[in-house]
Design a protein around this motif. Structure first.
Motif, PDB file in Angstrom:
ATOM      1  N   SER A 137     -28.592 -19.580  63.959  1.00 42.50           N
ATOM      2  CA  SER A 137     -29.757 -18.880  63.638  1.00 42.50           C
ATOM      3  C   SER A 137     -29.775 -18.853  61.790  1.00 42.50           C
ATOM      4  CB  SER A 137     -29.896 -17.430  64.134  1.00 42.50           C
ATOM      5  OG  SER A 137     -31.178 -16.881  63.579  1.00 42.50           O
ATOM      6  N   TYR A 138     -30.617 -18.030  61.212  1.00 38.35           N
ATOM      7  CA  TYR A 138     -30.647 -18.070  59.906  1.00 38.35           C
ATOM      8  C   TYR A 138     -30.069 -16.937  59.264  1.00 38.35           C
ATOM      9  CZ  TYR A 138     -34.343 -14.833  61.410  1.00 38.35           C
ATOM     10  OH  TYR A 138     -35.100 -13.767  62.113  1.00 38.35           O
ATOM     11  N   HIS A 139     -29.320 -16.188  59.837  1.00 39.97           N
ATOM     12  CA  HIS A 139     -28.380 -15.108  59.391  1.00 39.97           C
ATOM     13  C   HIS A 139     -27.125 -15.686  58.766  1.00 39.97           C
ATOM     14  CE1 HIS A 139     -31.056 -12.133  60.941  1.00 39.97           C
ATOM     15  NE2 HIS A 139     -31.177 -12.666  62.106  1.00 39.97           N
ATOM     16  N   CYS A 140     -27.018 -16.829  58.748  1.00 36.49           N
ATOM     17  CA  CYS A 140     -25.574 -17.599  58.066  1.00 36.49           C
ATOM     18  C   CYS A 140     -25.182 -16.991  57.108  1.00 36.49           C
ATOM     19  CB  CYS A 140     -25.818 -19.078  58.151  1.00 36.49           C
ATOM     20  SG  CYS A 140     -24.388 -20.079  57.724  1.00 36.49           S
ATOM     21  N   THR A 141     -23.715 -16.865  56.778  1.00 35.05           N
ATOM     22  CA  THR A 141     -23.194 -16.378  55.275  1.00 35.05           C
ATOM     23  C   THR A 141     -22.417 -17.548  54.592  1.00 35.05           C
ATOM     24  OG1 THR A 141     -21.179 -15.785  56.346  1.00 35.05           O
ATOM     25  CG2 THR A 141     -22.725 -14.135  56.523  1.00 35.05           C
ATOM     26  N   MET A 142     -22.562 -18.522  55.419  1.00 37.12           N
ATOM     27  CA  MET A 142     -22.055 -19.787  54.761  1.00 37.12           C
ATOM     28  C   MET A 142     -20.449 -19.713  54.790  1.00 37.12           C
ATOM     29  SD  MET A 142     -23.388 -22.456  51.930  1.00 37.12           S
ATOM     30  CE  MET A 142     -25.280 -22.540  52.561  1.00 37.12           C
ATOM     31  N   CYS A 143     -19.802 -18.975  55.728  1.00 36.51           N
ATOM     32  CA  CYS A 143     -18.524 -18.518  55.331  1.00 36.51           C
ATOM     33  C   CYS A 143     -17.545 -19.770  55.926  1.00 36.51           C
ATOM     34  CB  CYS A 143     -18.112 -17.200  56.356  1.00 36.51           C
ATOM     35  SG  CYS A 143     -18.249 -17.440  58.130  1.00 36.51           S
ATOM     36  N   MET A 144     -18.026 -20.634  56.713  1.00 35.97           N
ATOM     37  CA  MET A 144     -17.767 -21.772  57.346  1.00 35.97           C
ATOM     38  C   MET A 144     -16.477 -21.643  58.471  1.00 35.97           C
ATOM     39  SD  MET A 144     -19.283 -24.111  55.604  1.00 35.97           S
ATOM     40  CE  MET A 144     -18.423 -25.656  56.102  1.00 35.97           C
ATOM     41  N   SER A 145     -16.876 -20.331  58.990  1.00 39.19           N
ATOM     42  CA  SER A 145     -15.947 -20.125  60.048  1.00 39.19           C
ATOM     43  C   SER A 145     -15.946 -21.215  61.441  1.00 39.19           C
ATOM     44  CB  SER A 145     -16.022 -18.482  60.463  1.00 39.19           C
ATOM     45  OG  SER A 145     -15.394 -18.457  61.575  1.00 39.19           O
ATOM     46  N   CYS A 146     -17.281 -21.223  61.767  1.00 36.54           N
ATOM     47  CA  CYS A 146     -17.351 -22.076  62.724  1.00 36.54           C
ATOM     48  C   CYS A 146     -16.898 -23.453  62.605  1.00 36.54           C
ATOM     49  CB  CYS A 146     -19.282 -22.005  63.103  1.00 36.54           C
ATOM     50  SG  CYS A 146     -20.099 -22.625  61.657  1.00 36.54           S
ATOM     51  N   ALA A 147     -17.284 -23.924  61.563  1.00 38.87           N
ATOM     52  CA  ALA A 147     -16.831 -25.349  61.400  1.00 38.87           C
ATOM     53  C   ALA A 147     -15.117 -25.514  61.360  1.00 38.87           C
ATOM     54  CB  ALA A 147     -17.459 -26.152  60.310  1.00 38.87           C
ATOM     55  N   PHE A 148     -14.609 -24.498  60.473  1.00 39.61           N
ATOM     56  CA  PHE A 148     -13.070 -24.666  60.314  1.00 39.61           C
ATOM     57  C   PHE A 148     -12.349 -24.287  61.249  1.00 39.61           C
ATOM     58  CE2 PHE A 148      -9.538 -22.561  58.159  1.00 39.61           C
ATOM     59  CZ  PHE A 148      -9.220 -23.668  57.410  1.00 39.61           C
ATOM     60  N   ARG A 149     -12.875 -23.395  62.206  1.00 42.26           N
ATOM     61  CA  ARG A 149     -11.935 -23.027  63.310  1.00 42.26           C
ATOM     62  C   ARG A 149     -12.049 -23.729  64.598  1.00 42.26           C
ATOM     63  NH1 ARG A 149     -10.132 -17.251  62.461  1.00 42.26           N
ATOM     64  NH2 ARG A 149     -11.110 -16.471  60.896  1.00 42.26           N
ATOM     65  N   CYS A 150     -13.201 -24.436  64.751  1.00 42.76           N
ATOM     66  CA  CYS A 150     -13.573 -25.307  65.937  1.00 42.76           C
ATOM     67  C   CYS A 150     -12.465 -26.114  66.358  1.00 42.76           C
ATOM     68  CB  CYS A 150     -14.896 -25.874  66.027  1.00 42.76           C
ATOM     69  SG  CYS A 150     -15.351 -26.984  67.377  1.00 42.76           S
ATOM     70  N   PRO A 151     -11.965 -25.876  67.664  1.00 42.45           N
ATOM     71  CA  PRO A 151     -10.837 -26.819  68.274  1.00 42.45           C
ATOM     72  C   PRO A 151     -11.027 -27.984  68.525  1.00 42.45           C
ATOM     73  CG  PRO A 151     -11.685 -25.041  69.940  1.00 42.45           C
ATOM     74  CD  PRO A 151     -12.429 -24.567  68.690  1.00 42.45           C
ATOM     75  N   LYS A 152     -12.362 -28.153  68.462  1.00 43.32           N
ATOM     76  CA  LYS A 152     -12.664 -29.654  68.976  1.00 43.32           C
ATOM     77  C   LYS A 152     -13.288 -30.354  67.731  1.00 43.32           C
ATOM     78  CE  LYS A 152     -11.418 -29.758  73.241  1.00 43.32           C
ATOM     79  NZ  LYS A 152     -10.214 -30.685  73.492  1.00 43.32           N
ATOM     80  N   ASP A 153     -13.611 -29.750  66.699  1.00 41.48           N
ATOM     81  CA  ASP A 153     -14.091 -30.255  65.309  1.00 41.48           C
ATOM     82  C   ASP A 153     -15.496 -30.680  65.861  1.00 41.48           C
ATOM     83  OD1 ASP A 153     -14.501 -31.060  62.986  1.00 41.48           O
ATOM     84  OD2 ASP A 153     -13.506 -32.988  63.054  1.00 41.48           O
TER      85      ASP A 153
END
Length: 298
Positions: A221-237
């Protein structure tokens, strides 16, 4: 026993690693220390008035304190002249980062805190490109040393005045455009269907609750903080962070493993370093002297 609380905003875990090092150093100096990660709901945060000192740590986003962390700070109760220290992390030692804490300092002062220091710690990039493991090792070992410096100053009640130069503050306000960019970019984040296994780790780790599961897949959604946690931590990239996809970095740095790996040099950056990382030499020389001086005093 004296008590300390460290409020930390972390997306990829790098700033949390720095907070944990500071917590260990404070505990060695007689402080019972609590580390609390800023995440929604903010109402679950410990009351700073239950502690003798409060720390605030965040990753620098586009030369700024992340808006998310400022929003959190505004929710804290009045602190009644509570001593506070600030530490911030970034992947580079540039002077443009120096004023990033100014909005946070203003909020803390209005809340009744007494900011005593503002320290800048180098930790690896979690966006643009991945740092060499030898440099990541140097960074975590150096941060451990700086954690001792910070803890000594906190325990000794040292107050180090920080100057925020006008030209760096102008840059700070210009780059607040990143806040709007985060909101715009949020809905464009996607998880590749052929890679995502629906584990939901990105949902659990998102501090802003910007992600939900629908039909076994994450939706952003649009509450993103651009912390990159989702992309950085994803075990499957599997996560593609919208407009920032070309700068995507995946996979946490194994700091504990790197710290103990003596096959890697302790100093990746030294007086002979060339190229981009040559710009790091002054930072490591200056703060290295601080670390050495504090160790001699112990």
């Amino acid at each position: 026993m004296r008590k300390a609380v460290i409020y930390v905003f972390t997306g990829t875990g790098n700033t949390r690693a720095a907070a944990d090092e500071i917590a260990k150093a404070l505990e060695e100096r007689g402080y019972e220390t609590t580390v609390w990660e800023a995440r929604v709901p903010f109402s679950s945060a410990p009351d700073p008035n239950d502690y003798d000192v409060a720390g605030f740590g965040y990753p620098i986003h586009a030369f700024n304190t992340p808006q998310f962390f400022l929003r959190f700070a505004k929710t804290l109760p009045e602190a009644h002249a509570k001593p506070a220290f600030i530490f911030k992390t970034s992947g580079e030692p540039f002077h443009l980062n120096s004023a990033s804490s100014w909005p946070l300092v203003r909020i803390l002062r209005r809340k009744g805190f007494k900011p005593m220091m503002d320290r800048h710690l180098l930790m690896p990039y979690n966006i643009m490109f991945r740092y060499p493991e030898a440099l990541a090792r140097q960074m975590i070992l150096h941060t451990r040393g700086m954690a001792g410096v910070i803890a000594d100053d906190v325990a000794g009640g040292e107050s180090k005045k920080t100057r925020y130069y006008p030209w760096t503050m102008i840059v700070l306000y210009i780059f607040r455009l990143q806040w709007f960019g985060a909101w715009i970019n949020g809905p464009f984040i996607r998880a590749k269907k052929d890679l995502c296994n629906g584990c939901g780790l990105c949902v659990r780790m998102c501090p802003a609750h910007n992600i939900r599961m629908e039909d076994g897949k994450p939706r952003f959604s649009y509450h993103c903080t651009m912390c990159m946690s989702c992309a950085f931590r994803c075990p499957k990239d599997a996560v593609r962070p919208g407009f920032l996809n070309l700068w995507r970095v995946n996979g946490a740095y194994p700091f504990e493993k790197l710290a103990g790996d003596e096959s890697l040099p302790a100093a990746y950056v030294d007086e002979n370093t060339k190229g981009y990382f040559k710009l790091f030499r002054k930072y490591y020389a200056r703060t290295g002297e601080e670390i050495s001086a504090h160790r001699k005093e112990e």
